[in-house]
Design an enzyme around this catalytic site. Sequence first.
Site, PDB file in Angstrom:
ATOM      1  N   ALA A 192       1.102  -1.343  -0.636  1.00 16.63           N
ATOM      2  CA  ALA A 192      -0.069   0.269  -0.307  1.00 16.63           C
ATOM      3  C   ALA A 192       0.729   0.794   0.835  1.00 16.63           C
ATOM      4  CB  ALA A 192      -0.675  -0.139   1.646  1.00 16.63           C
ATOM      5  N   GLY A 193       2.253   1.259  -0.567  1.00 15.17           N
ATOM      6  CA  GLY A 193       2.982   2.847  -0.741  1.00 15.17           C
ATOM      7  C   GLY A 193       2.466   2.834  -2.050  1.00 15.17           C
ATOM      8  N   ILE A 195       3.268   3.927  -5.580  1.00  8.63           N
ATOM      9  CA  ILE A 195       2.269   3.210  -6.576  1.00  8.63           C
ATOM     10  C   ILE A 195       0.864   1.951  -6.705  1.00  8.63           C
ATOM     11  CG2 ILE A 195       2.681   1.326  -8.796  1.00  8.63           C
ATOM     12  CD1 ILE A 195       5.214   1.585  -8.748  1.00  8.63           C
ATOM     13  N   VAL A 281       5.718  -3.069  -4.169  1.00  8.32           N
ATOM     14  CA  VAL A 281       6.584  -2.896  -3.234  1.00  8.32           C
ATOM     15  C   VAL A 281       8.261  -2.389  -2.986  1.00  8.32           C
ATOM     16  CG1 VAL A 281       5.678  -5.715  -2.034  1.00  8.32           C
ATOM     17  CG2 VAL A 281       7.659  -5.763  -3.104  1.00  8.32           C
ATOM     18  N   HIS A 455      -9.448  35.235  -4.419  1.00 10.10           N
ATOM     19  CA  HIS A 455     -10.258  34.333  -3.734  1.00 10.10           C
ATOM     20  C   HIS A 455     -11.398  34.450  -5.220  1.00 10.10           C
ATOM     21  CE1 HIS A 455     -13.935  34.053  -1.315  1.00 10.10           C
ATOM     22  NE2 HIS A 455     -14.880  35.122  -2.329  1.00 10.10           N
TER      23      HIS A 455
HETATM   24  P1  FAD Z   1      15.256   6.252 -14.711  1.00 11.47           P
HETATM   25  O1  FAD Z   1      13.777   7.309 -15.055  1.00 11.47           O
HETATM   26  O2  FAD Z   1      14.465   5.118 -13.788  1.00 11.47           O
HETATM   27  O3  FAD Z   1      15.941   6.291 -15.985  1.00 11.47           O
HETATM   28  C1  FAD Z   1      17.370   5.474 -15.571  1.00 11.47           C
HETATM   29  C2  FAD Z   1      17.754   4.984 -17.162  1.00 11.47           C
HETATM   30  O4  FAD Z   1      18.892   4.588 -16.837  1.00 11.47           O
HETATM   31  C3  FAD Z   1      16.816   3.783 -18.024  1.00 11.47           C
HETATM   32  O5  FAD Z   1      16.504   4.787 -19.071  1.00 11.47           O
HETATM   33  C4  FAD Z   1      17.546   3.386 -18.340  1.00 11.47           C
HETATM   34  O6  FAD Z   1      17.443   1.867 -19.119  1.00 11.47           O
HETATM   35  C5  FAD Z   1      18.909   3.280 -18.625  1.00 11.47           C
HETATM   36  N1  FAD Z   1      20.377   2.676 -18.009  1.00 11.47           N
HETATM   37  C6  FAD Z   1      19.880   2.357 -16.651  1.00 11.47           C
HETATM   38  N2  FAD Z   1      21.056   1.646 -16.644  1.00 11.47           N
HETATM   39  C7  FAD Z   1      21.786   1.593 -17.804  1.00 11.47           C
HETATM   40  C8  FAD Z   1      23.247   1.147 -18.974  1.00 11.47           C
HETATM   41  N3  FAD Z   1      23.521   0.507 -18.283  1.00 11.47           N
HETATM   42  N4  FAD Z   1      23.049   1.846 -19.811  1.00 11.47           N
HETATM   43  C9  FAD Z   1      22.155   2.494 -20.536  1.00 11.47           C
HETATM   44  N5  FAD Z   1      20.931   3.211 -20.184  1.00 11.47           N
HETATM   45  C10 FAD Z   1      21.010   2.562 -19.237  1.00 11.47           C
HETATM   46  N6  FAD Z   1       8.354  10.555  -9.240  1.00 11.47           N
HETATM   47  C11 FAD Z   1       7.886  11.405  -9.591  1.00 11.47           C
HETATM   48  O7  FAD Z   1       9.058  12.016  -9.118  1.00 11.47           O
HETATM   49  N7  FAD Z   1       6.338  12.123  -9.323  1.00 11.47           N
HETATM   50  C12 FAD Z   1       5.439  10.814  -9.972  1.00 11.47           C
HETATM   51  O8  FAD Z   1       3.867  10.814 -10.142  1.00 11.47           O
HETATM   52  C13 FAD Z   1       6.048   9.738 -10.132  1.00 11.47           C
HETATM   53  N8  FAD Z   1       5.834   8.775 -10.445  1.00 11.47           N
HETATM   54  C14 FAD Z   1       6.480   7.072 -10.627  1.00 11.47           C
HETATM   55  C15 FAD Z   1       5.030   6.086 -11.251  1.00 11.47           C
HETATM   56  C16 FAD Z   1       5.733   4.418 -11.317  1.00 11.47           C
HETATM   57  C17 FAD Z   1       4.594   4.060 -11.445  1.00 11.47           C
HETATM   58  C18 FAD Z   1       6.817   4.904 -10.973  1.00 11.47           C
HETATM   59  C19 FAD Z   1       7.322   3.155 -11.271  1.00 11.47           C
HETATM   60  C20 FAD Z   1       7.607   5.546 -10.171  1.00 11.47           C
HETATM   61  C21 FAD Z   1       7.190   6.927 -10.553  1.00 11.47           C
HETATM   62  N9  FAD Z   1       7.839   7.647 -10.254  1.00 11.47           N
HETATM   63  C22 FAD Z   1       7.551   9.421 -10.521  1.00 11.47           C
HETATM   64  C23 FAD Z   1       9.112   7.895  -9.736  1.00 11.47           C
HETATM   65  C24 FAD Z   1      10.403   8.789 -10.675  1.00 11.47           C
HETATM   66  O9  FAD Z   1       9.439   7.734 -11.937  1.00 11.47           O
HETATM   67  C25 FAD Z   1      11.398   7.869 -10.465  1.00 11.47           C
HETATM   68  O10 FAD Z   1      12.010   8.734  -9.463  1.00 11.47           O
HETATM   69  C26 FAD Z   1      12.261   8.377 -11.975  1.00 11.47           C
HETATM   70  O11 FAD Z   1      12.171   8.005 -12.946  1.00 11.47           O
HETATM   71  C27 FAD Z   1      14.040   8.386 -11.387  1.00 11.47           C
HETATM   72  O12 FAD Z   1      14.377   8.639 -12.807  1.00 11.47           O
HETATM   73  P2  FAD Z   1      16.065   8.721 -13.122  1.00 11.47           P
HETATM   74  O13 FAD Z   1      16.726   9.561 -14.492  1.00 11.47           O
HETATM   75  O14 FAD Z   1      16.972   8.402 -10.842  1.00 11.47           O
HETATM   76  O15 FAD Z   1      15.710   7.062 -13.606  1.00 11.47           O
HETATM   77  P1  NAI Z   2       6.831   2.230  -1.768  1.00  7.38           P
HETATM   78  O1  NAI Z   2       8.286   2.461  -1.339  1.00  7.38           O
HETATM   79  O2  NAI Z   2       5.859   3.617  -1.486  1.00  7.38           O
HETATM   80  O3  NAI Z   2       5.302   1.413  -1.364  1.00  7.38           O
HETATM   81  C1  NAI Z   2       5.572  -0.179  -1.136  1.00  7.38           C
HETATM   82  C2  NAI Z   2       5.362  -0.715   0.281  1.00  7.38           C
HETATM   83  O4  NAI Z   2       4.710  -2.188  -0.287  1.00  7.38           O
HETATM   84  C3  NAI Z   2       5.072  -0.470   0.977  1.00  7.38           C
HETATM   85  O5  NAI Z   2       4.201   0.077   1.937  1.00  7.38           O
HETATM   86  C4  NAI Z   2       6.283  -1.353   2.287  1.00  7.38           C
HETATM   87  O6  NAI Z   2       5.959  -1.287   3.634  1.00  7.38           O
HETATM   88  C5  NAI Z   2       5.229  -2.264   1.155  1.00  7.38           C
HETATM   89  N1  NAI Z   2       5.719  -3.444   1.147  1.00  7.38           N
HETATM   90  C6  NAI Z   2       6.989  -4.296   1.041  1.00  7.38           C
HETATM   91  N2  NAI Z   2       7.316  -5.580   1.254  1.00  7.38           N
HETATM   92  C7  NAI Z   2       5.941  -5.971   1.468  1.00  7.38           C
HETATM   93  C8  NAI Z   2       6.152  -7.193   1.261  1.00  7.38           C
HETATM   94  N3  NAI Z   2       6.662  -8.296   0.932  1.00  7.38           N
HETATM   95  N4  NAI Z   2       4.320  -7.450   1.575  1.00  7.38           N
HETATM   96  C9  NAI Z   2       3.546  -6.259   1.310  1.00  7.38           C
HETATM   97  N5  NAI Z   2       3.618  -5.188   1.762  1.00  7.38           N
HETATM   98  C10 NAI Z   2       4.938  -5.325   1.484  1.00  7.38           C
HETATM   99  O7  NAI Z   2       6.801   1.837  -3.072  1.00  7.38           O
HETATM  100  P2  NAI Z   2       6.625   1.681  -4.880  1.00  7.38           P
HETATM  101  O8  NAI Z   2       4.892   1.738  -4.419  1.00  7.38           O
HETATM  102  O9  NAI Z   2       6.586   0.159  -5.466  1.00  7.38           O
HETATM  103  O10 NAI Z   2       7.215   2.864  -5.335  1.00  7.38           O
HETATM  104  C11 NAI Z   2       8.547   2.948  -5.345  1.00  7.38           C
HETATM  105  C12 NAI Z   2       8.932   3.695  -5.330  1.00  7.38           C
HETATM  106  O11 NAI Z   2       8.312   4.683  -6.400  1.00  7.38           O
HETATM  107  C13 NAI Z   2       7.775   5.184  -4.791  1.00  7.38           C
HETATM  108  O12 NAI Z   2       8.723   5.231  -2.609  1.00  7.38           O
HETATM  109  C14 NAI Z   2       8.417   6.619  -4.999  1.00  7.38           C
HETATM  110  O13 NAI Z   2       9.452   6.639  -4.879  1.00  7.38           O
HETATM  111  C15 NAI Z   2       8.519   6.092  -6.230  1.00  7.38           C
HETATM  112  N6  NAI Z   2       6.949   6.825  -6.861  1.00  7.38           N
HETATM  113  C16 NAI Z   2       6.025   7.791  -6.732  1.00  7.38           C
HETATM  114  C17 NAI Z   2       5.199   8.388  -7.585  1.00  7.38           C
HETATM  115  C18 NAI Z   2       4.622  10.138  -7.111  1.00  7.38           C
HETATM  116  O14 NAI Z   2       5.855  10.765  -6.563  1.00  7.38           O
HETATM  117  N7  NAI Z   2       3.538   9.762  -6.957  1.00  7.38           N
HETATM  118  C19 NAI Z   2       4.397   6.865  -8.008  1.00  7.38           C
HETATM  119  C20 NAI Z   2       4.654   5.768  -7.564  1.00  7.38           C
HETATM  120  C21 NAI Z   2       5.504   6.179  -7.273  1.00  7.38           C
END
Ligand code: FAD
Ligand code: NAI
Length: 476
Positions: A192-193, A195, A281, A455
């Site tokens: 329940a994080g 995602i 997770v 407002h």
């Molecule tokens: P990434 O975006 O993971 O990019 C890394 C890149 O490096 C990838 O394209 C990968 O292919 C490339 N790469 C890796 N290794 C190599 C290699 N050896 N050679 C060449 N290329 C390589 N964050 C928010 O702030 N707001 C949100 O609303 C939000 N929503 C999210 C929703 C979901 C479903 C998920 C999964 C994440 C979300 N996040 C959100 C988190 C956010 O996506 C990440 O924090 C962010 O993308 C991290 O950026 P980064 O550039 O560090 O890495």
């Molecule tokens: P998360 O860390 O937010 O939540 C994972 C949840 O899974 C935690 O509550 C944890 O206690 C639980 N968990 C872990 N192991 C478990 C198990 N074995 N059984 C049941 N529950 C378990 O991670 P999540 O949702 O996967 O997202 C990853 C990251 O991506 C976030 O921490 C966030 O940094 C980023 N993200 C950011 C968004 C945003 O900014 N709006 C949207 C989506 C992702």
Amino acid sequence: MAERYDVIVIGSGPAGYISAIRAAQLGFKVACVEKWRNPKGELALGGTCLNVGCIPSKALLASSEQYDNARHHLDVHGISVQDVKVDVAKMVARKDSIVTKMTKGIEFLFRKNKITWLKGHGKLAGAADGFYRVEVAGETETQVSEAKNVIIATGSKARHLSGIPVDNELICDNEGALAFASVPKRLGVIGAGVIGLELGSVWRRLGSEVTVLEALPTFLAAADDAVAKECWKIFTKQGLKIELGVKIDKVDPGKQGVKLSFTDAKGVEQLLEVDRLIVSVGRVPNTENLGLETVGLAVNERGFIDVDDQCRTKLPGLFAIGDVVRGPMLAHKGEDEGVMVAELIAGQKPHIDYNCIPWVIYTSPEIAWVGKTEQQLKTEGRAYKTGQFPFAVNGRALGTGESDGFVKVLADASTDEVLGVHVIASSASDLISEAAVAMEFRASAEDIARICHPHPSMSEVMREAALAVDKRALNM
Ligand code: FAD
Ligand code: NAI
């Protein structure tokens, strides 16, 4: 002879591509390595955020919210709509077209800033004469380039659990969960994080019965307690079923769906049958086959690359930013680190105040915060004052029908400095920016209270909460 650059960035997610652009703006010769392939098999820039994270998830959240509004929230406005239907394929296609537009946009920005895209998997291959060697394994050949500065921005990927095979069809991580072809009748979510709540909300609104199984006994432990409590009320009322304190014992995928056995918080064995399962997770850093050992670097015990406050590794000219290093896994945190590192390389003196990085969870209503929670201040033994104000008495919120939630301001008891701001509101993601600006400027609650707010607007609630710190809210 290998092509030489001032800066090579490995990874083009929000951390990497922004860093590359800032470095190019500063006059450096820049290359960025990226290997991501989209479902059509095409190479794409933008990383997790643009391809399978922030952008696609928000597109689906918006579509599912429209559907939910049409079904449940128009009647009160005197508007009746019959036969509201959802076409999941069209919704997903819209999301995909936004992703394509955004990722192609980065290709344009790279061309505009004369950044070379090195296509393929990049890895370090030692260093000599003040240059790092970077090997890029492309489709047909391996190319070697050199740079004085290398910025590792390789991001993260979904953490999977042993015994729970993710195939992104029946059992999905974020990638599969953003591309369902139909609405599952029963959807299970492990975790329940952020995602779990965002994607759980998408599919609940579209009609799934969603059960979220969370290992921790507390809901939204990272948020302020008052926010977590209110959100629990709102989300469970919306129909999200959340079980806390569970232990997943067995996950059994079959032809008809997935059977999960888990032990609930009371220690009772339970069985849950769902049509699809999302595993959310947490995420793990991408560091495999990165050649760190060739320059004498290793990852830490949690798999991250160790860096200091300014994203320097222990080696000169070698930096790491974004999800692959400590700190929250947020796109804007990575972007800011990217800018900081490019400016450091240029000899500037940039700085990030990590306490001022806002968090947003894009549920409905949204949850956003910046700075400390009340429980953190208590643990630190810091004397504080609180001001809280609800949207239920705000004219704009009543007009739009979005009156759930509140703003809570925490301020230092003697100096009145804003220490944390917590918002639950339909537009919390936008409202929180004012709080981030205030905290960056070390504003007091009185500063926010004295600033004229438009407002009628949701932002008036921010001002009222700041006034409430001094027990002088005007509209309550
Ligand atoms: P990434 O975006 O993971 O990019 C890394 C890149 O490096 C990838 O394209 C990968 O292919 C490339 N790469 C890796 N290794 C190599 C290699 N050896 N050679 C060449 N290329 C390589 N964050 C928010 O702030 N707001 C949100 O609303 C939000 N929503 C999210 C929703 C979901 C479903 C998920 C999964 C994440 C979300 N996040 C959100 C988190 C956010 O996506 C990440 O924090 C962010 O993308 C991290 O950026 P980064 O550039 O560090 O890495
Ligand atoms: P998360 O860390 O937010 O939540 C994972 C949840 O899974 C935690 O509550 C944890 O206690 C639980 N968990 C872990 N192991 C478990 C198990 N074995 N059984 C049941 N529950 C378990 O991670 P999540 O949702 O996967 O997202 C990853 C990251 O991506 C976030 O921490 C966030 O940094 C980023 N993200 C950011 C968004 C945003 O900014 N709006 C949207 C989506 C992702």
